[in-house]
Each structure stands twice: as C-alpha cells, then as structure tokens.
Motif scaffolding. Sequence first.
Motif, short mmCIF file in Angstrom:
data_model
loop_
_atom_site.label_atom_id
_atom_site.label_comp_id
_atom_site.label_asym_id
_atom_site.label_seq_id
_atom_site.Cartn_x
_atom_site.Cartn_y
_atom_site.Cartn_z
N GLY A 32 0.83 -1.21 0.00
CA GLY A 32 0.00 0.00 0.00
C GLY A 32 0.86 1.25 0.00
O GLY A 32 0.60 2.21 -0.73
N ARG A 33 1.91 1.23 0.81
CA ARG A 33 2.81 2.39 0.86
C ARG A 33 3.50 2.59 -0.50
O ARG A 33 3.65 3.72 -0.96
N GLU A 34 3.91 1.51 -1.12
CA GLU A 34 4.56 1.62 -2.43
C GLU A 34 3.59 2.20 -3.46
O GLU A 34 3.97 3.02 -4.30
N ASP A 35 2.33 1.79 -3.41
CA ASP A 35 1.33 2.36 -4.32
C ASP A 35 1.22 3.87 -4.10
O ASP A 35 1.18 4.64 -5.06
N CYS A 36 1.17 4.28 -2.84
CA CYS A 36 1.11 5.72 -2.55
C CYS A 36 2.32 6.44 -3.13
O CYS A 36 2.18 7.51 -3.74
N ARG A 37 3.48 5.86 -2.96
CA ARG A 37 4.71 6.51 -3.45
C ARG A 37 4.69 6.64 -4.97
O ARG A 37 5.19 7.63 -5.51
N THR A 38 4.15 5.64 -5.67
CA THR A 38 4.07 5.76 -7.13
C THR A 38 3.10 6.87 -7.54
O THR A 38 3.17 7.36 -8.65
N ARG A 39 2.23 7.26 -6.63
CA ARG A 39 1.28 8.35 -6.88
C ARG A 39 1.81 9.70 -6.38
O ARG A 39 1.09 10.68 -6.34
N GLY A 40 3.08 9.73 -5.96
CA GLY A 40 3.68 10.97 -5.46
C GLY A 40 3.20 11.32 -4.06
O GLY A 40 3.20 12.49 -3.66
N ILE A 55 -11.03 11.33 7.40
CA ILE A 55 -10.72 10.08 6.71
C ILE A 55 -11.72 8.98 7.05
O ILE A 55 -12.05 8.15 6.21
N THR A 56 -12.25 8.98 8.28
CA THR A 56 -13.21 7.93 8.63
C THR A 56 -14.56 8.16 7.96
O THR A 56 -15.35 7.23 7.87
N ASN A 57 -14.81 9.37 7.48
CA ASN A 57 -16.05 9.62 6.73
C ASN A 57 -16.05 8.94 5.37
O ASN A 57 -17.10 8.78 4.75
N PHE A 58 -14.86 8.54 4.88
CA PHE A 58 -14.76 7.98 3.53
C PHE A 58 -14.31 6.53 3.50
O PHE A 58 -14.00 6.01 2.44
N THR A 59 -14.25 5.90 4.65
CA THR A 59 -13.88 4.49 4.67
C THR A 59 -14.72 3.76 5.71
O THR A 59 -15.07 4.33 6.74
N GLU A 60 -15.06 2.52 5.39
CA GLU A 60 -15.85 1.71 6.31
C GLU A 60 -15.12 0.43 6.70
O GLU A 60 -15.55 -0.29 7.59
N LYS A 61 -14.03 0.15 6.00
CA LYS A 61 -13.31 -1.10 6.21
C LYS A 61 -11.96 -0.85 6.86
O LYS A 61 -11.49 0.28 6.92
N ALA A 62 -11.33 -1.92 7.31
CA ALA A 62 -9.97 -1.82 7.85
C ALA A 62 -9.06 -1.21 6.79
O ALA A 62 -9.08 -1.63 5.64
N THR A 63 -8.27 -0.19 7.18
CA THR A 63 -7.51 0.60 6.22
C THR A 63 -6.15 0.99 6.81
O THR A 63 -6.08 1.50 7.93
N TRP A 64 -5.08 0.79 6.03
CA TRP A 64 -3.73 1.15 6.48
C TRP A 64 -3.56 2.65 6.63
O TRP A 64 -4.07 3.42 5.82
N ILE A 65 -2.80 3.04 7.67
CA ILE A 65 -2.36 4.42 7.85
C ILE A 65 -0.83 4.43 7.99
O ILE A 65 -0.22 3.38 8.17
N GLY A 66 -0.23 5.59 7.92
CA GLY A 66 1.23 5.71 7.88
C GLY A 66 1.90 5.71 9.24
O GLY A 66 2.50 6.70 9.64
N LEU A 67 1.81 4.58 9.94
CA LEU A 67 2.34 4.48 11.29
C LEU A 67 2.82 3.04 11.52
O LEU A 67 2.09 2.10 11.20
N ASN A 68 4.05 2.89 12.05
CA ASN A 68 4.54 1.54 12.33
C ASN A 68 5.58 1.58 13.45
O ASN A 68 6.11 2.64 13.78
N ASP A 69 5.85 0.40 14.00
CA ASP A 69 6.93 0.27 14.99
C ASP A 69 7.87 -0.86 14.58
O ASP A 69 8.35 -1.64 15.39
#
Length: 138
Positions: A32-40, A55-69
Amino acid sequence: MTEHEKTCPAGWRMFRCSCYFFSTATASWDEGREDCRTRGADLVVVNDDHEQTFITNFTEKATWIGLNDKDAEGSWKRVDGTPLSFVFWAEHQPDNGGDCSQCGEEDCAHLRGGNLLWNDISCRTSMQWICEKRVKQE
C-alpha cells in the motif's frame, strides 16, 4: 479557475492542504505504501481529530495508515518522520498481538473496521489504504 487555485488529481479528495486517495484494492502495508509513493504521496499521517474524522467519513473497512513500529517494538513512527503527537488507539491497543501467539508481530497501524479506531496488526495483512500528499498550486 484562478491561477493560484489549489487542486487535487482526479479521484482524490481535498481536506485542508492535502489530497487523499482512498484505495479500493487491498494489499500489505508495504505494498500500500509503495502504491502511494508511485502516486507521489505516502500513507496518510493523521495529525488531529479533525483529520481522523475526515478520513473515517470515507472508509468503512480496515484501512492502512502511515504508522509503524518496525524498527523497535513500542516505538511508533509516522512515515513522514514527524513526532507522534496525536493518537487514536482503540482500547487496549497497541498490543503487538496480546496473548495471541499465532498472530506474530503486529508492527503496522490501521483503522479498524467498525469503530475506525487505530489498531496494530501484522504488516502482511491485506487491506485497503489511504494515501496523502500536499496540495499543488496550479
């Protein structure tokens, strides 16, 4: 349009000074992150409760965000390198799988389906993602 009007690419939504792309495909956090990067862009970095609500107004399903450990367990980092000053974790999260020995490491964050609060989960899990990039002036 005026010369300085801010615009987002077709298929993106504007909020404040950023454009957001809500994927319909599913993939791992890294894919998913790589797809974002290809989109600039990059995976969304949630800065406050207003952006979380947007963002929660436009999604109803489990969705990746830019946070990791990934680098150090419990040391959560945003993909843009900015300090983690705002969190919207679900109750008892993050838990790195808790008592689930089969779950493996849970090093990536997502909006959990239903309540859309943040949860940590295996980065290999396949789900939708949200890309974010700054608005360009045309």
